[in-house]
Design a protein around this motif. Structure first.
Motif, mmCIF file in Angstrom:
data_model
loop_
_atom_site.group_PDB
_atom_site.id
_atom_site.type_symbol
_atom_site.label_atom_id
_atom_site.label_comp_id
_atom_site.label_asym_id
_atom_site.label_seq_id
_atom_site.Cartn_x
_atom_site.Cartn_y
_atom_site.Cartn_z
ATOM 1 N N HIS A 166 32.625 29.982 -9.324
ATOM 2 C CA HIS A 166 31.900 28.219 -8.438
ATOM 3 C C HIS A 166 33.347 27.833 -7.598
ATOM 4 O O HIS A 166 33.452 26.937 -7.336
ATOM 5 C CB HIS A 166 31.506 27.945 -9.722
ATOM 6 C CG HIS A 166 32.023 27.215 -10.862
ATOM 7 N ND1 HIS A 166 32.315 25.490 -11.227
ATOM 8 C CD2 HIS A 166 34.240 27.591 -11.591
ATOM 9 C CE1 HIS A 166 33.136 26.386 -12.548
ATOM 10 N NE2 HIS A 166 34.257 26.784 -12.473
ATOM 11 N N ASP A 204 30.835 24.394 -16.586
ATOM 12 C CA ASP A 204 31.029 25.308 -16.841
ATOM 13 C C ASP A 204 32.904 23.479 -16.692
ATOM 14 O O ASP A 204 31.854 22.650 -16.068
ATOM 15 C CB ASP A 204 32.007 25.988 -15.847
ATOM 16 C CG ASP A 204 33.626 26.751 -15.966
ATOM 17 O OD1 ASP A 204 33.142 28.281 -15.585
ATOM 18 O OD2 ASP A 204 34.683 26.045 -15.858
ATOM 19 N N ILE A 205 33.360 23.818 -17.096
ATOM 20 C CA ILE A 205 34.736 22.536 -17.432
ATOM 21 C C ILE A 205 34.964 22.266 -16.514
ATOM 22 O O ILE A 205 35.755 20.969 -16.901
ATOM 23 C CB ILE A 205 35.318 23.066 -19.113
ATOM 24 C CG1 ILE A 205 35.339 21.630 -19.875
ATOM 25 C CG2 ILE A 205 36.034 23.334 -18.729
ATOM 26 C CD1 ILE A 205 34.138 20.366 -19.730
ATOM 27 N N HIS A 206 35.236 23.013 -14.946
ATOM 28 C CA HIS A 206 36.185 22.701 -14.559
ATOM 29 C C HIS A 206 35.340 21.889 -13.599
ATOM 30 O O HIS A 206 33.745 22.990 -13.269
ATOM 31 C CB HIS A 206 36.797 24.070 -14.101
ATOM 32 C CG HIS A 206 37.919 24.669 -14.806
ATOM 33 N ND1 HIS A 206 36.926 25.821 -16.012
ATOM 34 C CD2 HIS A 206 38.953 23.929 -15.327
ATOM 35 C CE1 HIS A 206 38.562 25.670 -16.639
ATOM 36 N NE2 HIS A 206 39.529 24.826 -16.549
ATOM 37 N N ASP A 297 33.861 27.059 -21.226
ATOM 38 C CA ASP A 297 35.029 27.139 -21.080
ATOM 39 C C ASP A 297 34.831 25.090 -21.877
ATOM 40 O O ASP A 297 35.624 24.413 -22.126
ATOM 41 C CB ASP A 297 36.192 27.087 -20.196
ATOM 42 C CG ASP A 297 35.521 26.511 -19.342
ATOM 43 O OD1 ASP A 297 33.992 26.061 -18.948
ATOM 44 O OD2 ASP A 297 36.183 27.204 -17.731
ATOM 45 N N GLY A 335 33.113 30.724 -16.272
ATOM 46 C CA GLY A 335 34.354 30.547 -16.964
ATOM 47 C C GLY A 335 34.097 30.600 -18.950
ATOM 48 O O GLY A 335 32.803 31.022 -19.240
ATOM 49 N N TYR A 337 36.935 31.359 -22.528
ATOM 50 C CA TYR A 337 38.057 32.187 -22.730
ATOM 51 C C TYR A 337 38.650 32.091 -24.343
ATOM 52 O O TYR A 337 39.543 32.944 -24.389
ATOM 53 C CB TYR A 337 39.221 31.022 -21.943
ATOM 54 C CG TYR A 337 39.145 31.199 -20.879
ATOM 55 C CD1 TYR A 337 39.063 31.956 -19.381
ATOM 56 C CD2 TYR A 337 38.764 30.035 -19.842
ATOM 57 C CE1 TYR A 337 38.519 32.136 -18.742
ATOM 58 C CE2 TYR A 337 38.143 29.695 -18.454
ATOM 59 C CZ TYR A 337 38.254 31.028 -17.945
ATOM 60 O OH TYR A 337 37.779 30.608 -16.253
HETATM 61 ZN ZN ZN Z 1 36.379 26.574 -15.649
#
Ligand code: ZN
Ligand code: X5A
Length: 709
Positions: A166, A204-206, A297, A335, A337
Motif C-alpha cells: 500500500h 494497516d497502522i500506516h 501492525d 504490515g 511485525y
Molecule cells: Zn504498516
C-alpha cells in the motif's frame, strides 16, 4: 432440559473441520460460498541482506509463522486453496510506469552493493535478487483472489503476501512495498470485470499513501485509511494523511483519512470509527467489492503501531464489513511485525470470513478523547460529500492539519502505553488462552410447515411441546385472554430453544409466535432466571449471564416488571413513544423503520449501544408494524452477531418462509444475498430524532459519541 429435540438435517457436529466438510459437501446454498486462502512459500524468499534497523522487521517468518498458526488451528483445511501466480508486466502497468517496472526487473541480477544503492533512492525499502518474482507473485496472488471472488468461485478470501503493497506508488517503492497489490487489484476489477464501485479499507497502522495517490481523483474507488499520525510526526509524516485530505476533483469525498494522534488506541476506538465513519459512508457508497489492505501492525504488541487493539477486534472489523458487496471481501496482507500478534490477528480475520461467530470484544467500551477528536474531524470534513452524514451539526475540533493543540485531550486521552513489559504480558495472556467459540449450531422453533426448506446444515428443529399451565403462569403470566392451543405450543417450542441457547448447547435460533409480545415476555423472564444460573465451562468466558439486549422493532408491549430491569437493555425502534431511560431506549414512530431512518439508527444508535452494553445474548423481535425490508433484517441480524459473540434469538410474529430461511442463513454466517443499495437517506425529521436521542444518551453510552463537545 425441557422439551425434546432432534437433529435437523445433520447431527450436531462440534468439530469445525467436520462442519466445514458438511457445509461444502451437502446442501445447496443459493450462492457460492467458501473462503479462499492464497499462500505460496516462494514469497518467503525476499529478505534483508544488509543491516538496516528500519527494514529489519519485514522478515520471511511473518508469512511462515502466520501460515503455521492457521494450519494448526485447522483453518487452512477449511479454506479453498488457490494457487498464486506471477502477475504479468501488463498487469503491473495497470498502476506502475513501465520505467519503474523495468527498474525493479533489473534487480534480479544485481549485486548486494547495487541492490543497496538502489534501495537508498527510496524511503524505507530493501531489494533482494528475488524481489521482482516475489513482488510479482504478491500482485498475482491478489489478482487470483479477486478473480475467484468476482467469478463466484468463492464467497470471500485472504491472500498472505510479501512484499506488502500500500505504500508503493506509480514510480516508486516505499515503506517495504514494491508493487501496490491492492491498487492493481482494484484497477483490474474495474477494467477486467467492469466494476464501478470498489471500497478499499486500509486498516494497516500506516497511511497507504501509495494507494491514496493512485485513486485520489477516482470516484469509483472509495479509499478509507486509519493510521498512526501523531500530528504528522509519525512516518511517512505527510500532510496528505490528515482528515482534511478528502480526494481531488471528481474524487473529492472518496478518500477518507482517520489520523490517530495518540498511540495506545483500543478496541473501542477502532469499532467507533467503523460504526461512526466507515459504515455510514460504505453503506451509502454500496460497493460491488471490498478490498482490505489488511495490515496487522494496528494490533496489540506491534512495535510500529504501539496500539492496543486485541486480535478479536479484527474479527469484529471483518464482521462489520461482510454485509457490504454481498460479502465479496478480499483481505490482502500488508504490515504486521509482531509475529505472534500478527498470526493471531490473521486467524481471527480468516475465521470470520469462514462464517464463524466472533468472540466477544474485550475492554472498556469507551472511545478515548483523542479518537473522538479524529472522528469529529473526519465526519466534519466529509459532510459535504455524503448524505449519510448530512445531519451532522458539529464542525471540526481543530483547524485542519498539524496544529498541535491538544484541546485538553491528553488528560483523558488514550491510556498512556504501559511499559513494554506490561503490554507484553497482556499479550502473552491473550495469546496463551486460545479463544473457544460457541458451538455453531442454529435452532428453529417454527411451525412444522416451515421445516423442510432451504435451510443451513447443522440445524436443529424443535418438536412440538406445549407449555404447561404452570409454565404459562410463571413465564408468560398469561391470563384468560390467552388460551389458544397453538400459542401454547409455540411458546413451548420457544422455551425449549431458548433453554438450549442459554445453556450453551446451541448458539442462535429463530422462534415464531403469533403473539410476539407474550413470547418476548416469556423469553426475557426465562432469560433472566436461567441466565443467572448459567455456567458454561466450554465457553469459559463468563459464568454469570447478566446482560440481555433486546432490540424490538415495531409495536411491542413490554411488561412493567421487565422495563428498567438492570439486566435488560431494551431498544425499541418504531414503537410507541416512551420517555427514554438509560436501559429502555425508544425511537418511536412507524417512520423509524423506513429504510433511510433505520440505517441511520442502526449505525449511530443500535450498534454503538449494543457494543457498549456487551450483552451475553441478543434478542431481536419483529413485532406488529415492523416494516423493515427483509434485507434490513438480515443486515441487523448479521451486525448484531458482533456484540454477543453470535448468541442471538430472533423472535418473529409470522413464519413467512423466505424470511425464516434468509435469517437462518444469516445466523449461520452467510453473506447477504443482494447489494444494499439504492441508498435512502433519512428524512430531516427522522435524522433529528436519532441525533437528539443519541445526544441524550451518550453520557450513559459513550460509544454513541461522535464528538468531544
Ligand atoms: Zn504498516
Ligand atoms: C507495509 C508497512 C511500514 C513501513 C514503515 C517504515 N510498511 N518505517 O507496514
Amino acid at each position: 432440559m425441557r422439551g425434546g429435540w432432534e437433529a435437523g438435517r445433520t447431527r450436531r457436529l462440534r468439530s469445525s473441520t467436520a462442519r466445514a466438510g458438511i457445509r461444502m459437501a451437502e446442501n445447496r446454498p443459493p450462492r457460492p460460498q467458501g473462503t479462499a486462502l492464497i499462500y505460496d512459500k516462494d514469497m518467503t524468499r525476499v529478505r534483508l541482506l544488509w543491516d538496516d534497523p528500519e527494514c529489519g522487521i519485514e522478515v520471511p517468518e511473518r508469512l511462515t509463522s502466520t501460515y503455521a498458526r492457521l494450519s494448526h488451528r485447522g483453518l487452512v483445511q477449511r479454506c479453498v486453496r488457490l494457487p498464486a501466480r506471477e502477475a504479468t508486466e501488463e498487469e503491473l502497468e495497470l498502476v506502475h510506469s513501465p520505467e519503474y517496472v523495468a527498474v525493479v526487473k533489473g534487480t534480479q541480477t544485481m549485486s548486494k552493493e547495487e541492490l543497496q544503492t538502489l534501495a537508498q533512492q527510496y524511503d524505507a525499502v530493501y531489494f533482494h535478487p528475488s524481489t521482482f518474482p516475489c513482488a510479482r507473485m504478491a500482485v498475482g496472488a491478489t489478482l487470483q483472489l479477486v478473480d475467484a471472488v468476482l467469478t463466484g468461485a468463492v464467497g470471500n478470501g485472504m491472500a498472505l503476501v510479501r512484499p506488502p503493497g500500500h505504500h508503493s506508488q506509480r514510480d516508486a517503492a516505499n515503506g517495504f512495498c514494491v508493487f501496490n497489490n491492492v491498487a492493481i487489484a482494484a484497477e483490474h476489477a474495474k477494467r477486467r470485470h467492469g466494476l464501478q464501485r470498489i471500497l478499499i479499507v486500509d486498516w494497516d497502522i500506516h497511511h497507504g499513501q501509495g494507494t491514496q495517490r493512485v485513486f485520489e481523483s477516482d470516484p469509483s474507488v472509495l479509499y478509507f485509511s486509519w493510521h498512526r499520525y501523531e500530528h504528522q510526526s509519525f512516518w511517512p509524516r505527510l500532510r496528505e494523511s490528515d482528515y482534511d485530505a478528502v480526494g481531488q476533483g471528481p474524487g473529492r469525498g472518496f478518500t477518507v483519512n482517520v489520523p490517530w494522534n495518540k498511540v495506545g488506541m483500543r478496541n473501542a476506538d477502532y469499532v467507533s470509527v467503523f460504526l461512526h465513519v466507515l459504515l455510514p459512508l460504505a453503506i451509502e457508497f454500496d460497493p460491488e467489492l471490498v478490498l482490505v489492505s489488511a495490515g496487522f501492525d494496528s494490533g496489540i504488541g506491534d512495535p510500529e503501531g504501539q496500539m492496543k487493539a486485541t486480535p478479536e477486534c479484527f474479527a469484529h472489523l471483518t464482521l462489520l464489513l461482510l454485509p457490504l458487496a454481498r460479502g465479496r471481501l478480499c483481505a490482502v496482507l500488508e504490515g504486521g511485525y509482531h509475529l505472534q500478534s500478527l498470526a493471531e490477528c490473521v486467524c481471527l480475520t480468516l475465521q470470520t470470513l469462514l462464517g464463524d461467530p466472533v468472540p466477544p470484544l474485550s475492554g472498556d467500551p469507551t472511545p478515548c478523547l483523542s479518537a473522538l477528536e479524529s472522528i469529529q474531524n473526519v465526519r466534519a470534513a466529509h459532510v459535504p460529500h455524503w448524505a449519510s452524514l448530512r445531519h451532522e451539526e458539529t464542525g471540526p475540533v481543530l483547524t485542519p492539519s498539524t496544529q498541535r493543540g491538544d484541546t485538553g485531550a491528553s488528560l483523558l486521552g488514550a491510556q498512556s502505553l504501559g511499559t513494554t513489559d506490561r503490554v507484553g504480558s497482556l499479550l502473552d495472556k491473550l495469546l496463551s488462552c486460545p479463544i473457544s467459540l460457541p458451538y455453531p449450531d442454529i435452532g428453529l422453533a417454527v411451525p412444522d410447515s416451515a421445516a423442510s426448506f432451504n435451510l443451513p446444515p447443522a440445524l436443529l428443529q424443535e418438536k412440538d411441546v406445549a407449555l404447561s399451565k404452570e409454565e404459562a403462569a410463571t413465564w408468560a403470566r398469561l391470563d384468560s385472554a390467552f388460551t389458544e392451543d397453538q400459542a401454547f405450543a409455540d411458546l413451548g417450542k420457544l422455551l425449549a430453544l431458548l433453554d438450549k441457547i442459554l445453556t450453551g448447547q446451541i448458539r442462535a435460533g429463530i422462534a415464531v409466535s403469533p403473539s410476539v409480545s407474550a413470547a418476548l415476555a416469556v423469553a426475557l423472564r426465562r432469560g433472566l432466571s436461567l441466565g443467572a444460573q448459567r455456567c458454561d465451562p466450554d465457553i469459559g468466558i463468563r459464568s454469570v449471564f447478566s446482560r440481555l439486549l433486546c432490540v424490538a422493532i415495531g409495536d411491542l408491549d413490554v411488561p412493567e416488571d421487565l422495563r428498567d430491569n438492570g439486566q435488560i437493555l431494551l431498544l425499541n425502534i418504531g414503537g410507541k413513544e416512551t420517555a427514554p431511560t438509560p436501559t429502555c431506549i425508544c425511537l418511536a414512530g412507524h417512520e423509524a423503520t423506513e429504510p433511510g431512518a433505520f440505517l441511520l439508527a442502526l449505525t449511530s444508535l443500535i450498534l454503538p449501544v449494543a457494543y457498549n452494553f456487551q450483552p451475553e445474548l441478543v434478542l431481536v423481535v419483529l413485532g406488529p408494524g415492523c416494516s423493515l425490508r427483509s434485507l434490513d433484517v438480515e443486515l441487523l441480524t448479521r451486525l448484531l452477531q458482533g456484540p454477543a459473540a453470535g448468541r442471538m434469538l430472533l423472535l418473529l410474529q409470522n413464519s413467512e418462509l423466505p424470511l425464516v430461511e434468509a435469517l437462518a442463513w444469516a445466523l449461520a454466517g452467510r453473506a447477504l444475498p443482494s447489494a444494499l443499495g439504492p441508498f435512502f437517506s433519512a428524512s430531516p425529521k427522522q435524522a433529528l430524532a436519532v441525533t437528539h436521542l443519541c445526544r441524550q444518551l451518550q453520557l450513559d453510552w459513550p460509544m454513541l459519541q461522535v464528538s468531544v463537545t
